[in-house]
Design a protein around this motif. Structure first.
Motif, short mmCIF file in Angstrom:
data_model
loop_
_atom_site.label_atom_id
_atom_site.label_comp_id
_atom_site.label_asym_id
_atom_site.label_seq_id
_atom_site.Cartn_x
_atom_site.Cartn_y
_atom_site.Cartn_z
N LEU A 84 2.57 -13.02 8.39
CA LEU A 84 2.14 -11.87 7.59
C LEU A 84 0.62 -11.73 7.63
O LEU A 84 0.08 -10.62 7.79
N LEU A 85 -0.08 -12.84 7.49
CA LEU A 85 -1.54 -12.82 7.50
C LEU A 85 -2.07 -12.32 8.84
O LEU A 85 -3.02 -11.52 8.89
N LEU A 86 -1.46 -12.75 9.93
CA LEU A 86 -1.87 -12.27 11.25
C LEU A 86 -1.62 -10.78 11.39
O LEU A 86 -2.42 -10.05 12.00
N GLY A 87 -0.50 -10.31 10.83
CA GLY A 87 -0.24 -8.87 10.84
C GLY A 87 -1.30 -8.11 10.09
O GLY A 87 -1.75 -7.03 10.52
N TRP A 88 -1.75 -8.67 8.97
CA TRP A 88 -2.79 -8.00 8.19
C TRP A 88 -4.14 -8.05 8.89
O TRP A 88 -4.94 -7.12 8.76
N ILE A 89 -4.40 -9.11 9.61
CA ILE A 89 -5.64 -9.16 10.39
C ILE A 89 -5.65 -8.07 11.46
O ILE A 89 -6.65 -7.38 11.68
N LEU A 90 -4.51 -7.88 12.12
CA LEU A 90 -4.39 -6.82 13.11
C LEU A 90 -4.57 -5.45 12.46
O LEU A 90 -5.31 -4.59 12.96
N LEU A 91 -3.91 -5.23 11.32
CA LEU A 91 -4.04 -3.97 10.61
C LEU A 91 -5.48 -3.71 10.18
O LEU A 91 -6.01 -2.60 10.30
N THR A 92 -6.13 -4.75 9.67
CA THR A 92 -7.49 -4.59 9.17
C THR A 92 -8.45 -4.28 10.31
O THR A 92 -9.36 -3.44 10.17
N ALA A 93 -8.26 -4.94 11.46
CA ALA A 93 -9.13 -4.68 12.61
C ALA A 93 -9.03 -3.22 13.05
O ALA A 93 -10.03 -2.59 13.40
N ILE A 94 -7.82 -2.66 13.01
CA ILE A 94 -7.62 -1.26 13.38
C ILE A 94 -8.16 -0.35 12.28
O ILE A 94 -8.82 0.66 12.54
N ASN A 95 -7.89 -0.70 11.02
CA ASN A 95 -8.29 0.14 9.90
C ASN A 95 -9.80 0.27 9.77
O ASN A 95 -10.32 1.35 9.50
N VAL A 96 -10.51 -0.82 9.96
CA VAL A 96 -11.97 -0.79 9.85
C VAL A 96 -12.58 0.11 10.93
O VAL A 96 -13.56 0.82 10.69
N ARG A 97 -11.98 0.11 12.10
CA ARG A 97 -12.52 0.88 13.23
C ARG A 97 -12.10 2.34 13.19
O ARG A 97 -12.88 3.22 13.56
N HIS A 98 -10.85 2.62 12.73
CA HIS A 98 -10.32 3.98 12.87
C HIS A 98 -9.75 4.56 11.57
O HIS A 98 -9.24 5.68 11.59
N GLU A 99 -9.81 3.81 10.48
CA GLU A 99 -9.28 4.25 9.19
C GLU A 99 -7.78 4.58 9.27
O GLU A 99 -7.29 5.52 8.65
N LEU A 100 -7.06 3.79 10.03
CA LEU A 100 -5.62 3.96 10.19
C LEU A 100 -4.89 2.71 9.69
O LEU A 100 -5.40 1.60 9.80
N LEU A 101 -3.69 2.92 9.15
CA LEU A 101 -2.76 1.83 8.85
C LEU A 101 -1.45 2.19 9.57
O LEU A 101 -0.55 2.78 9.00
N PRO A 102 -1.35 1.85 10.86
CA PRO A 102 -0.24 2.33 11.68
C PRO A 102 1.13 1.89 11.18
O PRO A 102 1.35 0.73 10.84
N ASP A 103 2.07 2.85 11.16
CA ASP A 103 3.45 2.55 10.75
C ASP A 103 4.06 1.47 11.62
O ASP A 103 4.90 0.69 11.16
N ARG A 104 3.69 1.44 12.89
CA ARG A 104 4.28 0.46 13.81
C ARG A 104 4.11 -0.97 13.29
O ARG A 104 5.00 -1.81 13.46
N ILE A 105 2.98 -1.23 12.66
CA ILE A 105 2.73 -2.57 12.12
C ILE A 105 3.23 -2.68 10.69
O ILE A 105 3.90 -3.65 10.33
N VAL A 106 2.91 -1.68 9.87
CA VAL A 106 3.25 -1.75 8.45
C VAL A 106 4.76 -1.86 8.25
O VAL A 106 5.24 -2.71 7.48
N LEU A 107 5.52 -1.01 8.92
CA LEU A 107 6.98 -1.04 8.74
C LEU A 107 7.59 -2.31 9.33
O LEU A 107 8.58 -2.82 8.78
N ALA A 108 7.01 -2.82 10.40
CA ALA A 108 7.50 -4.10 10.95
C ALA A 108 7.31 -5.22 9.94
O ALA A 108 8.22 -6.05 9.72
N LEU A 109 6.16 -5.27 9.27
CA LEU A 109 5.92 -6.29 8.26
C LEU A 109 6.84 -6.10 7.05
O LEU A 109 7.29 -7.08 6.45
N LEU A 110 7.11 -4.84 6.70
CA LEU A 110 7.99 -4.56 5.57
C LEU A 110 9.39 -5.11 5.84
O LEU A 110 9.95 -5.86 5.01
N TRP A 111 9.95 -4.78 6.99
CA TRP A 111 11.31 -5.23 7.29
C TRP A 111 11.37 -6.73 7.54
O TRP A 111 12.35 -7.39 7.16
#
Length: 222
Positions: A84-111
């Motif tokens: 989960l932490l690695l998933g959040w690191i990936l999300l944060t790296a994308i979010n800081v650069r592009h202000e996105l929280l991609p469903d591809r990652i978020v929904l995968a972590l949810l399920w």
């Protein structure tokens, strides 16, 4: 500790290409599907990551996994929380650069969270947590929008709260909300002092990751 250090570093290294690929895929998909699409990328060179940033991500992920293993001990639950932490690191790296929280990652972590909790026992608290995690801030956002015409969080943020509820259950949500608000305020202050945000909004990925870490370490307001 050795497994956490090596595993965290290798997993983070494997995730590095996705920091570039996922936003590029989203950009191409939106450009082909929406006529009035306003690109978040002016040039694909904006997707490039410096060697220093790559090094910081890999080392940071490795140390974060070691810290989690030290705090929680060696167990399956610790290993899954590292995922989960690695998933959040990936999300944060994308979010800081592009202000996105991609469903591809978020929904995968949810399920992944719901399936893992269901496989280790009753997941009723986690299902309720996922629903409450999304619904509570959505209701607040609707109320604020009706009075001000502005949204305080985006739909990606709502899904991110659902991820936290799925992993940690509904009882952890007050702590997660509080940690998110405090971290967001601190980031807004830092951005304001540095004059860094200009017309950009403050990225929320780091605040979500910090809130998740607080929950992982077992802190609770109530």
């Amino acid at each position: 500790m050795a497994y956490a250090l090596g595993g965290g570093a290798l997993a983070a290294f494997a995730l590095l290409p996705w920091i570039r690929r996922i936003p590029l895929d989203m950009h191409r998909a939106w450009a082909s599907e929406h006529q009035n699409y306003q690109p978040f990328l002016r040039d694909t060179s904006e997707l490039d990551i410096s060697k220093a940033s790559k090094f910081a991500i890999v080392v940071g992920a490795a140390l974060a996994c070691v810290g989690l293993a030290f705090a929680r001990g060696a167990s399956l639950d610790t290993a899954m929380l590292c995922v989960l932490l690695l998933g959040w690191i990936l999300l944060t790296a994308i979010n800081v650069r592009h202000e996105l929280l991609p469903d591809r990652i978020v929904l995968a972590l949810l399920w992944l969270g719901l399936l893992y909790r269901a496989s280790t026992g009753s997941a009723s608290d986690n299902v309720l947590g996922a629903v409450s995690g999304y619904l509570a801030p959505w209701l607040v956002t609707v109320a604020v929008r009706s009075n001000t015409g502005r949204d305080i969080v985006g739909y990606g943020d709502l899904k991110a709260f659902a991820v936290a509820g799925a992993w940690f259950g509904w009882a952890a949500l007050p702590t997660i909300y509080a940690a998110f608000v405090v971290a967001s305020l601190l980031m807004a202050i830092v951005f304001a002092l540095r004059g860094a945000h200009h017309k950009r909004s403050v990225p929320t990925g780091p605040a979500h990751m910090l809130a998740a870490v607080v929950a992982m370490l077992g802190y609770r307001l109530f």
